[in-house]
Design a protein around this motif. Sequence first.
Motif, short mmCIF file in Angstrom:
data_model
loop_
_atom_site.label_atom_id
_atom_site.label_comp_id
_atom_site.label_asym_id
_atom_site.label_seq_id
_atom_site.Cartn_x
_atom_site.Cartn_y
_atom_site.Cartn_z
N LEU A 38 0.65 -1.29 0.14
CA LEU A 38 -0.15 0.02 0.04
C LEU A 38 0.83 1.21 0.09
O LEU A 38 0.44 2.34 -0.38
CB LEU A 38 -1.03 -0.15 1.13
CG LEU A 38 -1.94 -1.21 1.22
CD1 LEU A 38 -2.55 -0.96 2.23
CD2 LEU A 38 -2.68 -1.32 0.00
N ASP A 39 2.22 1.07 0.05
CA ASP A 39 2.99 2.11 0.08
C ASP A 39 2.89 3.05 -0.90
O ASP A 39 3.02 4.31 -1.09
CB ASP A 39 4.65 1.87 0.32
CG ASP A 39 4.73 1.13 1.66
OD1 ASP A 39 3.74 1.42 2.63
OD2 ASP A 39 5.86 0.55 2.00
N VAL A 40 2.75 2.43 -1.99
CA VAL A 40 2.64 3.36 -3.44
C VAL A 40 1.51 4.32 -3.42
O VAL A 40 1.53 5.11 -4.32
CB VAL A 40 2.35 2.43 -4.73
CG1 VAL A 40 3.57 1.29 -5.16
CG2 VAL A 40 1.23 1.52 -4.51
N SER A 128 -6.82 -3.00 -5.67
CA SER A 128 -7.42 -4.45 -6.22
C SER A 128 -6.91 -5.51 -5.15
O SER A 128 -5.75 -5.58 -4.59
CB SER A 128 -7.09 -4.66 -7.55
OG SER A 128 -6.32 -5.97 -7.70
N ILE A 129 -7.97 -6.41 -4.78
CA ILE A 129 -7.71 -7.69 -4.06
C ILE A 129 -7.78 -8.78 -4.92
O ILE A 129 -9.00 -9.14 -5.61
CB ILE A 129 -8.59 -7.69 -2.97
CG1 ILE A 129 -8.28 -6.61 -2.04
CG2 ILE A 129 -8.39 -9.22 -2.00
CD1 ILE A 129 -8.88 -6.60 -0.63
N THR A 132 -4.62 -13.49 -8.92
CA THR A 132 -3.62 -13.93 -9.81
C THR A 132 -2.43 -12.87 -10.13
O THR A 132 -3.04 -11.76 -10.68
CB THR A 132 -4.45 -14.08 -11.31
OG1 THR A 132 -5.76 -14.84 -10.97
CG2 THR A 132 -3.96 -14.74 -12.22
N GLN A 133 -1.34 -13.36 -10.10
CA GLN A 133 -0.32 -12.17 -10.32
C GLN A 133 -0.38 -11.63 -11.61
O GLN A 133 -0.46 -12.09 -12.51
CB GLN A 133 1.21 -12.98 -10.10
CG GLN A 133 1.37 -13.44 -8.53
CD GLN A 133 1.92 -12.16 -7.59
OE1 GLN A 133 2.33 -11.43 -8.16
NE2 GLN A 133 1.48 -12.41 -6.30
N GLY A 134 -0.20 -10.40 -11.85
CA GLY A 134 -0.03 -9.63 -12.84
C GLY A 134 -1.25 -9.39 -13.66
O GLY A 134 -1.22 -9.12 -14.70
N ALA A 135 -2.44 -9.71 -12.93
CA ALA A 135 -3.69 -9.66 -13.71
C ALA A 135 -4.15 -8.22 -14.12
O ALA A 135 -3.71 -7.26 -13.46
CB ALA A 135 -4.91 -10.38 -12.83
N ASP A 142 -4.25 1.51 -8.56
CA ASP A 142 -3.07 2.19 -8.07
C ASP A 142 -2.24 1.08 -7.13
O ASP A 142 -0.96 1.25 -7.04
CB ASP A 142 -3.59 3.22 -7.16
CG ASP A 142 -4.55 4.35 -7.64
OD1 ASP A 142 -4.08 4.68 -9.19
OD2 ASP A 142 -5.49 4.74 -7.29
N ALA A 143 -3.19 0.23 -6.42
CA ALA A 143 -2.48 -0.65 -5.35
C ALA A 143 -3.29 -2.04 -5.57
O ALA A 143 -4.17 -2.09 -5.77
CB ALA A 143 -2.29 -0.19 -4.27
#
Length: 369
Positions: A38-40, A128-129, A132-135, A142-143
């Motif tokens: 969430l730092d982004v 987004s929760i 799937t990695q990179g979906a 944003d995060a």
Amino acid sequence: EKGGWSSFMAKEISEEPEAISKTLLGRIVDGAVRLSELDVLGEGALANIDRVVILGCGTASYSGMLGKYAIEKWARIPVDVELSHEFRYRDPVINDRTLVVSISQSGETMDTLMAVKYAVAAGAKTLSICNTQGATIARESDAAIYTHAGPEVAVASTKAFVAQVAALYLFGLHLAQVRGTLSPEEISGLLGELQALPDQLATVLEQHDAITQLAGWMTDTRSVLFLGRHAGYPVALEGALKLKELAYIHAEGFAAGELKHGPIALIEPGQPVFVIVPSPRAKDSLHKKVVSNIQEIRARGARILAIAEQGDAAVLPYADLVIPIPLASTLFEPLLAVAPLQIFAMELAAAKGLDVDQPRNLAKSVTVE
Ligand code: M6R
């Protein structure tokens, strides 16, 4: 690949305790939440939001309801939960102080992707929760907080649901931390309860055979109702969705308090009703109210299948079957109560000779609007 299980769905249900623990792994440090992803969003971003909107479809929308209950209780921010496909067509009020949280196992659901794009264009912050990695949905947001449930192959969502709830609860506690709405002791206590869930859930899964037997008796059933209240309500909705999707049986989930406003008219002798019973230990009167709902429908001939806390003697006289779950706080109960309903739907479908992993007319990921 099914690892000795009869279906991917059976395997994936058995992986639920691990899906929760992997989602928590590395994100709890010294009794506090650490969500570095969430730092982004930038310093202060989450302190300045005044509203959260949660978006998802199907099972993801039900984990979203639990996210709402948790975020409102712990972080005291108003939360709306909306089906992604309804959201952007009704001119919703969102702005740069709104956080839009999308939930998607696949991260490719077109309805949710379009809703996220709409939120981005309206200037909202987006999280987004996703499993799937990179979906795509994660990339458009944003995060992202990834759930680490591992690949989910069966069309029916199971382990992704519990991982989504675990991620939402971590996020709710993170918000409470940032906004100071809970003390560090309260947060650490709740995180401890969250970490205890995988072992507790493993004991629930041991009841698989008893639930299979129940399902085997019900292959001619034409309609099943599900009742729940508070955190049990999304579980009721999810139980009904699983049964429709897998066993092609008419099923409906209701908020138990809604019974007298209409649905009780559906009760006739022999009607099976699953009831998710709140804990008798909770400091509210919901247990008593749901037991009285059970008495009302039982008096009209309903067959009661209760999911209740271990040792809850009040339901015994009225239930045809009790599926006990370990002691947990109200918001954590859904993570223990949902598996029996997933197993029930799966075993009923299997007993009817249906394809459990690939039900008719459905795709794992719905990539058209
Ligand atoms: O991949 P997603 O989480 O975005 O999918 C959302 C729904 O399509 C999905 O949960 C669907 O309802 C499941 N088949 C339910 O088991």
